[in-house]
Design an enzyme around this catalytic site. Structure first.
Site, PDB file in Angstrom:
ATOM      1  N   PRO A  80       0.781  -1.238   0.000  1.00  0.00           N
ATOM      2  CA  PRO A  80       0.000   0.000   0.000  1.00  0.00           C
ATOM      3  C   PRO A  80       0.815   1.293   0.000  1.00  0.00           C
ATOM      4  O   PRO A  80       0.250   2.373   0.062  1.00  0.00           O
ATOM      5  CB  PRO A  80      -0.821  -0.123   1.294  1.00  0.00           C
ATOM      6  CG  PRO A  80       0.017  -0.940   2.205  1.00  0.00           C
ATOM      7  CD  PRO A  80       0.778  -1.901   1.325  1.00  0.00           C
TER       8      PRO A  80
ATOM      9  N   CYS B  59       8.925  -9.577   5.569  1.00  0.00           N
ATOM     10  CA  CYS B  59       8.543  -9.611   6.984  1.00  0.00           C
ATOM     11  C   CYS B  59       8.356 -11.071   7.393  1.00  0.00           C
ATOM     12  O   CYS B  59       7.351 -11.444   7.974  1.00  0.00           O
ATOM     13  CB  CYS B  59       7.294  -8.779   7.230  1.00  0.00           C
ATOM     14  SG  CYS B  59       5.917  -9.278   6.229  1.00  0.00           S
TER      15      CYS B  59
ATOM     16  N   GLY C 142       3.901   2.171   1.861  1.00  0.00           N
ATOM     17  CA  GLY C 142       4.737   2.635   2.971  1.00  0.00           C
ATOM     18  C   GLY C 142       6.135   3.000   2.490  1.00  0.00           C
ATOM     19  O   GLY C 142       6.627   4.107   2.743  1.00  0.00           O
TER      20      GLY C 142
HETATM   21  N1  SAH Z   1       6.211  -2.374  -0.193  1.00  0.00           N
HETATM   22  C1  SAH Z   1       4.863  -2.307   0.344  1.00  0.00           C
HETATM   23  C2  SAH Z   1       4.335  -3.660   0.840  1.00  0.00           C
HETATM   24  C3  SAH Z   1       4.383  -4.736  -0.220  1.00  0.00           C
HETATM   25  S1  SAH Z   1       3.474  -6.186   0.201  1.00  0.00           S
HETATM   26  C4  SAH Z   1       4.849  -1.254   1.447  1.00  0.00           C
HETATM   27  O1  SAH Z   1       5.903  -0.931   2.001  1.00  0.00           O
HETATM   28  O2  SAH Z   1       3.778  -0.734   1.749  1.00  0.00           O
HETATM   29  C5  SAH Z   1       3.733  -7.107  -1.255  1.00  0.00           C
HETATM   30  C6  SAH Z   1       3.023  -6.559  -2.475  1.00  0.00           C
HETATM   31  O3  SAH Z   1       3.456  -7.306  -3.608  1.00  0.00           O
HETATM   32  C7  SAH Z   1       1.501  -6.702  -2.424  1.00  0.00           C
HETATM   33  O4  SAH Z   1       0.897  -5.437  -2.506  1.00  0.00           O
HETATM   34  C8  SAH Z   1       1.182  -7.522  -3.683  1.00  0.00           C
HETATM   35  O5  SAH Z   1       0.015  -7.112  -4.339  1.00  0.00           O
HETATM   36  C9  SAH Z   1       2.396  -7.277  -4.554  1.00  0.00           C
HETATM   37  N2  SAH Z   1       2.645  -8.282  -5.588  1.00  0.00           N
HETATM   38  C10 SAH Z   1       2.495  -9.623  -5.533  1.00  0.00           C
HETATM   39  N3  SAH Z   1       2.825 -10.205  -6.709  1.00  0.00           N
HETATM   40  C11 SAH Z   1       3.180  -9.204  -7.546  1.00  0.00           C
HETATM   41  C12 SAH Z   1       3.616  -9.161  -8.899  1.00  0.00           C
HETATM   42  N4  SAH Z   1       3.748 -10.282  -9.614  1.00  0.00           N
HETATM   43  N5  SAH Z   1       3.899  -7.957  -9.437  1.00  0.00           N
HETATM   44  C13 SAH Z   1       3.764  -6.819  -8.709  1.00  0.00           C
HETATM   45  N6  SAH Z   1       3.358  -6.793  -7.428  1.00  0.00           N
HETATM   46  C14 SAH Z   1       3.067  -7.974  -6.847  1.00  0.00           C
END
Ligand code: SAH
Length: 391
Positions: free
Chosen positions: A211, A329, A213
């Site tokens: 989302p 995480c 961060g």
């Molecule tokens: N970096 C973010 C948290 C990421 S959580 C922060 O700091 O707020 C992992 C994210 O990877 C999720 O939102 C998920 O939708 C995304 N994700 C999963 N597979 C993906 C793909 N193949 N390509 C792009 N995003 C992907």
């Protein structure tokens, strides 16, 4: 009903416990017990482009919320978490919430519409049990709107938390949160963007941005002076990312793209052009405290394969000398150290040490690779992993 710690104790599968014991050996039971409790501190990042840390702490104090500056990370503040408390309530129904919401509810937060996955019919004023998809009880909630009103809305408050096993200040209701002056984020996630060390003038790719961060933090650290291209795989997730950026007034010099980032080198003209890449991939989330969602061992294995694909693509995107930060995480070797060893041994990355000392982390060396691990046993942190690589 009395919520006992047993109701909120998640059973991990044997394979997952075996993976954890590869790291923690005789301390595995202790780690699992700690994972079921929150750390003593709840962290948020200060939006330093819009307010100073001391102003934010003072503003919160005027609202009756005590916040403290972190001793080592200059843009981090923390709140104290109290508990555990005995939780008792007479509930008439159930509402199922997503895992992120479950963690907040356990810490005393109120229930907002986006966190609701499913609810049995209820009346306004009913007390219901909030449970996870796996039926772990996390809090008692008094519903503030009717069931039909809830179905008609997609946002806003739907219930007040009347009993939870832990209590932290309700950040979502503070003026500094509502005005976009802070962003709730764990300490290791805040540190991740510092390890990336983004610079003005660079082209930076965030492969798993929602989302938002870390994307918003990168923009904050470069004061909008780097071009950030942020990908996430669905339009819904990209909307969440955009709303984080606009709430924080950090939608500066950033392009958000709904895309499967495993194929960026083929789909976009980015090959060999990028200075820094952040990979923060989906993982088994075993470091999230309190742990409310369990993964099967097979999921852990599949996730580790999935994560490797982002590493492969990052190598194609980076300029020679460009840097990559990989963070998760979670705590398994499979998703952390082994993936980084793969990046070094098979993809030709160099394992490098960050320019900053990585606060509160344990520096580890695995098959010649240097990385940083946050542990629930060390400094009472969430479980987390950060590695820095160079092409
Ligand atoms: N970096 C973010 C948290 C990421 S959580 C922060 O700091 O707020 C992992 C994210 O990877 C999720 O939102 C998920 O939708 C995304 N994700 C999963 N597979 C993906 C793909 N193949 N390509 C792009 N995003 C992907």
């Amino acid at each position: 009903m009395l919520i006992s710690s047993e109701d909120s104790f998640l059973k991990l599968s044997r394979g997952v416990i075996r993976d954890l014991s590869r790291v923690y050996g005789s301390l595995t039971d202790e780690i699992i017990r700690r994972l079921h409790t929150p750390p003593k501190r709840l962290y948020a990042r200060v939006n330093t482009l819009r307010a100073s840390r001391s102003d934010i702490i003072a503003k919160l104090k005027r609202e009756g919320v005590m916040a403290y500056p972190d001793e080592q990370v200059e843009d981090a503040i923390y709140f104290e978490i109290e508990g555990p408390f005995r939780v008792e309530c007479q509930a008439t129904g159930r509402v199922v919430v997503d895992s992120r919401t479950a963690v907040s509810l356990m810490l005393g937060a109120n229930l907002y519409r986006p966190g609701v996955v499913w609810a049995a019919r209820f009346n306004k004023g009913d007390i219901v049990l909030a449970v996870t998809r796996e039926n772990i009880v996390v809090a008692c909630v008094e519903m503030t709107i009717s069931y039909s009103e809830m179905l008609r809305t997609s946002r806003g408050l739907v219930g007040v938390n009347v009993a939870s096993p832990y209590k932290a200040p309700k950040l979502a209701e503070t003026s500094v949160y509502l005005e976009g002056l802070i962003h709730p984020q764990s300490l290791p996630s805040i540190v991740t963007s510092h390890v990336l060390n983004p610079r003005r003038g660079e082209l930076i790719v965030d492969m798993n941005a929602a989302p938002g961060g870390k994307t918003s933090h990168i923009i904050q650290l470069t004061r909008g002076g780097a071009l950030v291209v942020a990908f996430d795989r669905s339009i819904g997730k990209i909307k969440m990312l955009q709303s984080t950026l606009s709430k924080l007034h950090l939608d500066l010099n950033v392009i958000t793209v709904p895309w499967d980032s495993r194929y960026l080198h083929v789909d976009f003209n980015l090959r060999g052009k990028v200075s820094r890449v952040l990979i923060d991939p989906p993982c088994s989330n075993l470091g999230v405290r309190p742990l409310v969602e369990s993964k099967k061992w097979r999921d852990v294995v599949n996730l580790s394969e999935y994560q490797k694909q982002f590493l492969k693509t990052a190598r194609e995107l980076l300029k020679p000398g460009g840097v990559l930060v990989y963070s998760t995480c979670t705590l398994t070797l499979r998703e952390n150290e082994e993936n980084i060893a793969y990046a070094v041994e098979e993809l030709g990355f160099n394992s490098v040490e960050p320019a900053i000392t990585v606060p509160y982390a344990e520096k580890i060396s695995y098959r010649g690779v240097v990385a940083y691990r946050y542990s629930p046993l060390l400094h009472d942190m969430p479980g987390y992993f950060i590695a820095l690589l160079q092409k």
